[in-house]
Design a protein around this motif. Structure first.
Motif, mmCIF file in Angstrom:
data_model
loop_
_atom_site.group_PDB
_atom_site.id
_atom_site.type_symbol
_atom_site.label_atom_id
_atom_site.label_comp_id
_atom_site.label_asym_id
_atom_site.label_seq_id
_atom_site.Cartn_x
_atom_site.Cartn_y
_atom_site.Cartn_z
ATOM 1 N N UNK A 1 -66.338 12.868 -19.423
ATOM 2 C CA UNK A 1 -66.867 11.566 -19.015
ATOM 3 C C UNK A 1 -66.070 10.476 -19.709
ATOM 4 N N UNK A 2 -65.683 9.469 -18.951
ATOM 5 C CA UNK A 2 -64.967 8.335 -19.516
ATOM 6 C C UNK A 2 -65.704 7.044 -19.227
ATOM 7 N N UNK A 3 -65.044 5.937 -19.478
ATOM 8 C CA UNK A 3 -65.619 4.623 -19.204
ATOM 9 C C UNK A 3 -64.571 3.754 -18.519
ATOM 10 N N UNK A 4 -65.046 2.756 -17.798
ATOM 11 C CA UNK A 4 -64.131 1.843 -17.145
ATOM 12 C C UNK A 4 -64.845 0.591 -16.687
ATOM 13 N N UNK A 5 -64.070 -0.420 -16.312
ATOM 14 C CA UNK A 5 -64.622 -1.683 -15.842
ATOM 15 C C UNK A 5 -64.636 -1.720 -14.319
ATOM 16 N N UNK A 6 -65.724 -2.252 -13.752
ATOM 17 C CA UNK A 6 -65.836 -2.415 -12.301
ATOM 18 C C UNK A 6 -66.490 -3.754 -11.999
ATOM 19 N N UNK A 7 -66.382 -4.178 -10.737
ATOM 20 C CA UNK A 7 -67.212 -5.269 -10.223
ATOM 21 C C UNK A 7 -68.498 -4.646 -9.696
ATOM 22 N N UNK A 8 -69.605 -5.385 -9.807
ATOM 23 C CA UNK A 8 -70.898 -4.839 -9.398
ATOM 24 C C UNK A 8 -71.647 -5.852 -8.526
ATOM 25 N N UNK A 9 -71.529 -5.794 -7.200
ATOM 26 C CA UNK A 9 -70.635 -4.962 -6.389
ATOM 27 C C UNK A 9 -69.295 -5.643 -6.113
ATOM 28 N N UNK A 10 -69.276 -6.990 -6.209
ATOM 29 C CA UNK A 10 -68.051 -7.770 -6.022
ATOM 30 C C UNK A 10 -68.259 -9.104 -6.728
ATOM 31 N N UNK A 11 -67.210 -9.822 -7.056
ATOM 32 C CA UNK A 11 -67.385 -11.050 -7.847
ATOM 33 C C UNK A 11 -68.116 -12.170 -7.119
ATOM 34 N N UNK B 1 -54.259 7.207 -15.947
ATOM 35 C CA UNK B 1 -54.978 8.106 -16.844
ATOM 36 C C UNK B 1 -55.440 7.304 -18.055
ATOM 37 N N UNK B 2 -56.268 7.925 -18.880
ATOM 38 C CA UNK B 2 -56.764 7.241 -20.066
ATOM 39 C C UNK B 2 -57.127 8.269 -21.129
ATOM 40 N N UNK B 3 -57.189 7.815 -22.357
ATOM 41 C CA UNK B 3 -57.655 8.688 -23.433
ATOM 42 C C UNK B 3 -59.162 8.595 -23.608
ATOM 43 N N UNK B 4 -59.802 7.685 -22.878
ATOM 44 C CA UNK B 4 -61.260 7.579 -22.981
ATOM 45 C C UNK B 4 -61.841 6.447 -22.174
ATOM 46 N N UNK B 5 -61.227 5.252 -22.252
ATOM 47 C CA UNK B 5 -61.769 4.083 -21.575
ATOM 48 C C UNK B 5 -60.667 3.351 -20.815
ATOM 49 N N UNK B 6 -60.931 3.087 -19.536
ATOM 50 C CA UNK B 6 -60.026 2.257 -18.735
ATOM 51 C C UNK B 6 -60.418 0.793 -18.959
ATOM 52 N N UNK B 7 -59.493 -0.001 -19.434
ATOM 53 C CA UNK B 7 -59.777 -1.415 -19.715
ATOM 54 C C UNK B 7 -59.122 -2.349 -18.704
ATOM 55 N N UNK B 8 -58.465 -1.778 -17.694
ATOM 56 C CA UNK B 8 -57.722 -2.583 -16.720
ATOM 57 C C UNK B 8 -58.653 -3.515 -15.953
ATOM 58 N N UNK B 9 -58.099 -4.672 -15.574
ATOM 59 C CA UNK B 9 -58.816 -5.651 -14.765
ATOM 60 C C UNK B 9 -58.031 -5.925 -13.489
ATOM 61 N N UNK C 1 -68.122 9.795 -14.511
ATOM 62 C CA UNK C 1 -68.515 11.188 -14.723
ATOM 63 C C UNK C 1 -67.668 12.125 -13.871
ATOM 64 N N UNK C 2 -67.612 13.392 -14.296
ATOM 65 C CA UNK C 2 -66.922 14.420 -13.527
ATOM 66 C C UNK C 2 -65.421 14.395 -13.649
ATOM 67 N N UNK C 3 -64.879 13.689 -14.641
ATOM 68 C CA UNK C 3 -63.428 13.600 -14.800
ATOM 69 C C UNK C 3 -62.856 14.920 -15.305
ATOM 70 N N UNK C 4 -61.538 15.054 -15.156
ATOM 71 C CA UNK C 4 -60.836 16.222 -15.688
ATOM 72 C C UNK C 4 -60.056 15.811 -16.928
ATOM 73 N N UNK C 5 -60.191 16.591 -17.980
ATOM 74 C CA UNK C 5 -59.453 16.322 -19.209
ATOM 75 C C UNK C 5 -58.421 17.417 -19.422
ATOM 76 N N UNK C 6 -57.170 17.011 -19.537
ATOM 77 C CA UNK C 6 -56.083 17.969 -19.758
ATOM 78 C C UNK C 6 -55.037 17.320 -20.650
ATOM 79 N N UNK C 7 -54.616 18.023 -21.675
ATOM 80 C CA UNK C 7 -53.593 17.503 -22.569
ATOM 81 C C UNK C 7 -54.001 16.243 -23.285
ATOM 82 N N UNK C 8 -55.301 16.088 -23.542
ATOM 83 C CA UNK C 8 -55.786 14.911 -24.250
ATOM 84 C C UNK C 8 -55.930 13.678 -23.380
ATOM 85 N N UNK C 9 -55.690 13.808 -22.076
ATOM 86 C CA UNK C 9 -55.806 12.671 -21.164
ATOM 87 C C UNK C 9 -56.904 12.908 -20.137
ATOM 88 N N UNK C 10 -57.593 11.830 -19.803
ATOM 89 C CA UNK C 10 -58.605 11.888 -18.755
ATOM 90 C C UNK C 10 -57.964 11.517 -17.422
#
Length: 618
Positions: free
Chosen positions: A295-305, A367-375, A333-342
């Protein structure tokens, strides 16, 4: 009997005439059964309590299930796969062969697919001659758990035994030659997007069965998922189209023939295929055996700006700071982790790269190591938006009953968040089971309405494997719009601004305007065929279908019924209607499914009321 005229008596003549007429009448049925002409039978759907209706040109006939000699099919205890149910289904077909137009028909029905539904079982049968399918010819049925047939959709070609000798069954053109014909006609100078395929089928052309190759060839230039029908004996190109179903913002982007106006010299096809195969080998998919579920984390719009900020004046080129309060952190949820990357690769959604994107460049998934911070402005944000909301929507389908043997997405779905050569559009590709999103003005992935709408096309394609023809173009778009609104209604702030405008952010006026689902003035004309995105003057064809669905949703939920129950009615209505269906036949099927799902509840009456308002049901 004695008839006289003057002094003449005509007793003998009358007796002879009557005997001759009797003999002719007795002989007529036998003569009528001696058929030698191939002919497509009228599309017919059998529904509970349906009053027989006379067909109009190219429209469906609606009949009551009571017209079938046998309306029962006991599939209880049989596994939900074609081989297991074939014998019972063939028995049902034999009992109803005359009514279904299959008596003396050399083209046989073969069970193609089956799936459990919320009310029983769905079965799709394909018509074949010498084990080669006939295009657009099938019978679909739905049956309850108790064995009562709920609907039968017949769309078949009558191939009298006497006509079979006239059908050419061997191919003079090879599969490879058919693919070469398509490549040359495309003037293809780009790369393959997927392996080409060519399958034999019969096409009914003016009551003559033509053996053709159905060639599917997806290339980057001219960009498209092209489907050709090539005469297997002469090499004649019978038809061609882009089979991708597009969002339809711009008329130039509607499915059609390839634009070869800027085409150059075709590239070497064998070299292009070799390059594609090498690229597939070099792409290292996540090894499911060694990857961990994470499981990771990330930023989204909810549902749009536009909705979350309650700002209808928002523009695509506004400064980034104006969107700061629109971002929400969510769990992925449900992400795949391989080689330390999500990786955004789960059992329900796989973010892939199979189409060129903005600027014609292919971009690998983030990919990410835990949290996607992209905007916004970073395609990693589009990756997260798309993964999160498609995963959520398919999870919702499972929640309302589409799980296990009813699962609509047992293998998940592949998505490219930066595809279509960067065009301002998005699409679902039937047969390839792919979704892709384009950019231009507002990136399509920034608006949940676009994401849910495109997934809606995959949903109806999975519910009904024979989807196509008739009014299916407008219906599919209308359902996609309904699904976007129904899903957005369940998101915080989703109904804050304009609940029945579709594409609140992607469809701002500065981009393309979007669509609506409150066209109460729209009226159905049974003599028309409604394709996707057709202008009807004061409304679009898509809106003629979305409006009664959304009106029913709002009325029923306003009266205390659940969104889930309304969605179930809409989804189940599309199961078992075959192909070449009309808005009228689907509306009748939807009302019938509402009665089966929720007897004693208001669902059927409400849907019927809104369909009648638009004259879809007379």
């Amino acid at each position: 009997m004695l008839i006289t005229t003057g002094s003449a008596t005509f007793r003998e003549k009358i007796i002879i005439s009557c005997l001759a007429a009797f003999a002719a009448g007795a002989a007529w049925p036998a003569a009528a059964q001696t058929r030698d002409t191939i002919n497509r039978l009228p599309n017919t759907i059998y529904l509970p309590d349906a009053a027989p209706a006379a067909p109009s040109a190219d429209k469906n006939v609606v009949k009551s299930l009571s017209a079938l000699p046998s309306a029962t099919l006991d599939l209880k205890g049989t596994a939900p796969n074609p081989a297991a149910i074939s014998a019972q289904v063939q028995s049902f077909v034999a009992q109803n062969a005359k009514e279904l137009g299959l008596e003396g028909n050399a083209a046989k029905l073969v069970v193609k697919s089956t799936r459990e539904t919320l009310t029983g079982r769905y079965v799709s049968m394909e018509q074949r001659l010498d084990d080669i399918p006939i295009i657009d010819s099938q019978v679909q049925l739905t049956v309850s758990d108790q064995g009562a047939v709920q609907s039968v959709a017949r769309n078949v070609v009558d191939v009298p035994t006497a006509s079979v000798a006239s059908v050419k069954k061997t191919a003079e053109v090879s599969q490879k030659a058919a693919e070469d014909i398509v490549w040359k006609d495309l003037n293809a100078s780009g790369e393959y997007l997927e392996p080409p395929t060519a399958e034999k089928a019969y096409l009914n052309e003016n009551n003559v069965l033509t053996l053709v190759y159905v060639v599917k060839m997806a290339v980057s230039k001219p960009f498209g998922y092209w489907e050709y029908r090539v005469d297997a004996n002469t090499g004649r190109i019978v038809s061609k189209k882009d089979r991708a179903i597009k969002e339809g913002k711009h008329k130039r982007d509607l499915p059609g023939s390839p634009d070869l106006s800027a085409a150059g010299v075709p590239a070497d096809r064998e070299a292009a295929l070799a390059k594609f195969n090498q690229r597939m080998k070099s792409m290292m998919p996540v090894d499911k055996k060694t990857a961990k579920v994470a499981t990771g984390k990330g930023l989204v719009f909810e549902p749009n700006p536009v909705s979350s900020l309650n700002d209808t004046g928002l523009q695509d080129n506004d400064p980034p700071s104006k969107f700061d309060k629109a971002y929400v952190e969510v769990a992925l949820v449900g992400l795949s982790e391989a080689g330390g990357k999500l990786n955004l690769q789960g059992p329900l959604v796989r973010i892939d790269d199979f189409e060129p994107g903005d600027g014609g460049v292919s971009r690998p998934p983030s990919t990410s190591t835990g949290t996607w911070t992209a905007r916004r402005g970073d395609n990693a944000f589009n990756d997260v938006m798309t993964y999160f909301y498609i995963n959520s929507s398919i999870t919702y389908l499972q929640k309302i009953g589409y799980t296990g043997t009813r699962d609509l997405f047992p293998n998940g779905i592949a998505v490219d968040t930066d595809g279509l050569n960067g065009a301002d559009n998005s699409h679902f590709v039937p047969g390839s089971d792919r979704l892709a999103f384009g950019h231009g003005c507002v990136d399509d992935n920034e608006d949940t309405d676009v994401i849910f709408h495109e997934l809606g096309h995959a949903i109806h394609d999975h519910i009904n494997v024979d989807w196509g023809g008739g009014d299916s173009g407008a219906i599919g778009e209308g359902f996609g719009d309904y699904w976007a609104i129904s899903q957005r209604k369940q998101i915080k702030n989703g109904f804050q601004v304009d609940p029945v405008k579709v594409f609140e952010w992607d469809g701002i006026d500065a981009c393309w305007g979007g669509r609506r689902a409150d066209r109460l003035n729209a009226r159905y004309d049974p003599n028309r065929t409604y394709g996707a995105h057709q202008s009807m003057g004061s409304f679009e064809s898509d809106e003629l279908w979305s409006t009664p669905l959304v009106s029913s949703l709002l009325e029923l939920t306003g009266a205390g019924e659940t969104i889930e129950s309304v969605d179930q009615v809409v989804l189940e209505g599309m199961s078992g209607i075959g192909s070449n269906f009309t808005m009228r036949t689907l509306a009748l099927a939807t009302v019938a499914k509402a009665k089966a799902l929720f007897p004693g509840k208001p669902h059927a009456a409400v849907f019927e009321k809104h369909f009648k308002h638009h004259k879809i049901i007379p």
